[in-house]
Design an enzyme around this catalytic site. Structure first.
Site, PDB file in Angstrom:
ATOM      1  N   GLY A   1       0.754  -0.983   0.604  1.00 42.43           N
ATOM      2  CA  GLY A   1      -0.242  -0.295   0.368  1.00 42.43           C
ATOM      3  C   GLY A   1       0.847   1.387   0.098  1.00 42.43           C
ATOM      4  N   ASN A   2       0.694   2.414   0.167  1.00 38.02           N
ATOM      5  CA  ASN A   2       0.947   3.549   0.410  1.00 38.02           C
ATOM      6  C   ASN A   2       0.622   4.447   1.356  1.00 38.02           C
ATOM      7  OD1 ASN A   2      -0.808   5.380  -1.005  1.00 38.02           O
ATOM      8  ND2 ASN A   2      -0.786   3.867  -3.405  1.00 38.02           N
TER       9      ASN A   2
END
Ligand code: CTP
Length: 401
Positions: A210-211
């Site tokens: 993810g980020n």
């Protein structure tokens, strides 16, 4: 979609024979998508039954400061603050005069004096009362204070006389307000697709790629567009709870594939597409059912690229205005221009991580809006809601060009 969709309306009814038409007025407002609460003056109750109005509005009807049966205080301030707009129809000579002079001897007037929203008023009375300089003076005073006048119509009056003094018909009042609201909502009738937030690409039951995207920028654009009248579909990855304008259709997704699927079903019908999501660039080739032991992690995770949703849209667009986002740390402008070409975009919103206060987690952002012809608009550091309005302003320029 009607400009009244999802609007909260307080309808104030004062004592005039035209009050008998207000159940139809409530119906017409609700049909346009509004929520309606009714406040009546004591005199209005002689012309229309509160029970009828509470039934059609699906809400209690208020007329006294204190509800003696329930022993509760009807809070005029709450009602005034609840409303997105107040409509006083019919507005009798008496009620208009009191509104103009801050006379507060009933609940309707207290709500009026507490309301911070736009107020529309639709006079209704006999022609000579309406033409009297004192009545006209009250109307002028109300208009001078930015109350919006829905002028009385000409025709047969209850007195048997003919002339100006009839309250406009319920459908005409609704059309008047819709038109008035639409003129201050430049995005009315525009269908918009917006993406926001990160995507999570699952590795195994406990891990994902993810980020740090918070989704705040995309949500701010969605809220600003909806406030200006656009019909917004927001497709977003996992974010903390952010409040949304009630007219927005929100679709929550997890992965890039989910986002792609959700976007496909809305792309064709959208006129403007703004892709603010930070879509993960890679995903694990397969998601393991069991947690991978840490010593095997590097062998077991094989990465493959995710679908580039924006690129796909660029290849398939018909007449959509397509706007992407770019986050660059070096060669910002040439990289952004290259992205416009590669993805066949109409514009890109460039934000640089190098700028203090700009980027993922902040409530502020600093952007440059770059159009496909290379024109650039640089904006200073602003709150994300102000940036959202700047982005919409630039997109509007592309549409109107
Ligand atoms: N985007 C997308 N689908 C992806 C990846 C990105 O729709 N799988 C969109 C984003 O929403 C954003 C734009 O494409 O509007 C960002 O483009 P991208 O090429 O991913 O930019 P960067 O992440 O900066 O990638 P690069 O490392 O190539 O600069």
């Amino acid at each position: 979609m009607s400009a009244l969709h999802a609007k909260k309306i307080v309808l104030g009814i004062s004592g005039s024979i035209a009050a008998y038409k207000t159940p139809l007025l409530v119906r017409a407002l609700i049909k346009a998508g509004a929520k309606v609460k009714v406040v009546m003056t004591p005199a209005a109750k002689s012309f229309v039954a509160p029970l009828t109005l509470s039934t059609v509005s699906n809400n209690p009807v208020y007329s006294e400061f204190v509800d003696n049966e329930e022993e509760v205080w009807n809070n005029h301030v709450d009602l005034g603050l609840w409303a997105d707009l107040m409509l006083i129809a019919p507005a009798s000579a008496n009620t208009m005069s009191k509104m103009a002079h801050a006379n507060c001897d009933n609940l309707l007037l207290a709500v009026y004096l507490s309301a911070k929203c736009p107020v529309y008023f639709a006079p209704a009375m006999d022609l000579d009362m309406h033409a009297h300089p004192a009545t006209q003076h009250a109307i002028d005073l109300l208009i001078s204070r930015k109350n919006i006048h829905i002028p009385a119509a000409e025709g047969a009056l209850a007195s048997g006389l003919e002339g100006v003094g009839r309250m406009q018909e319920p459908d005409d009042i609704v059309a008047f307000i819709e038109e008035d609201l639409a003129s201050s909502l430049p995005w009315i009738g525009t269908k918009m697709l917006i993406t926001a937030g990160p995507t999570y690409e699952p590795i195994d039951p406990v891990r994902f790629i993810g980020n740090h995207s918070s989704g705040k920028m995309g949500y701010a654009i969605a809220n600003a567009a909806a406030t200006l009248g656009a019909e917004v579909v927001l497709i977003s990855g996992p974010t903390a709870e952010i409040s949304l304008h009630p007219s927005i259709t929100h679709v929550g997704i997890q992965t890039a594939d989910d986002m792609d699927k959700a976007c496909q079903s809305h792309f064709e019908r959208s006129q403007v597409v703004v892709m603010a999501a930070a879509v993960a660039d890679y995903k694990p080739k397969s998601t393991k059912i069991h947690k991978i032991k840490k010593k095997n992690l590097s062998e077991e995770i094989e990465l493959v690229p995710t679908v580039d949703i924006l690129k796909k849209f660029g290849e398939n667009k018909t007449n959509q205005i397509l706007v992407g986002f770019a986050l660059e740390t070096e060669n910002e402008f040439s990289n952004a221009l290259d992205k416009i070409k590669r993805k066949n975009l109409d514009a890109i919103v460039l934000n640089s991580l190098a700028d203090e206060g700009a980027g993922f987690k902040h409530d502020t952002n600093k952007i440059t809006f770059i159009a496909a012809n290379g024109e650039q608009q640089h904006y200073p550091l602003k709150s994300k809601s102000e940036v959202a309005n700047d982005v919409l302003h630039e997109i509007k320029k592309l549409i109107d060009a």
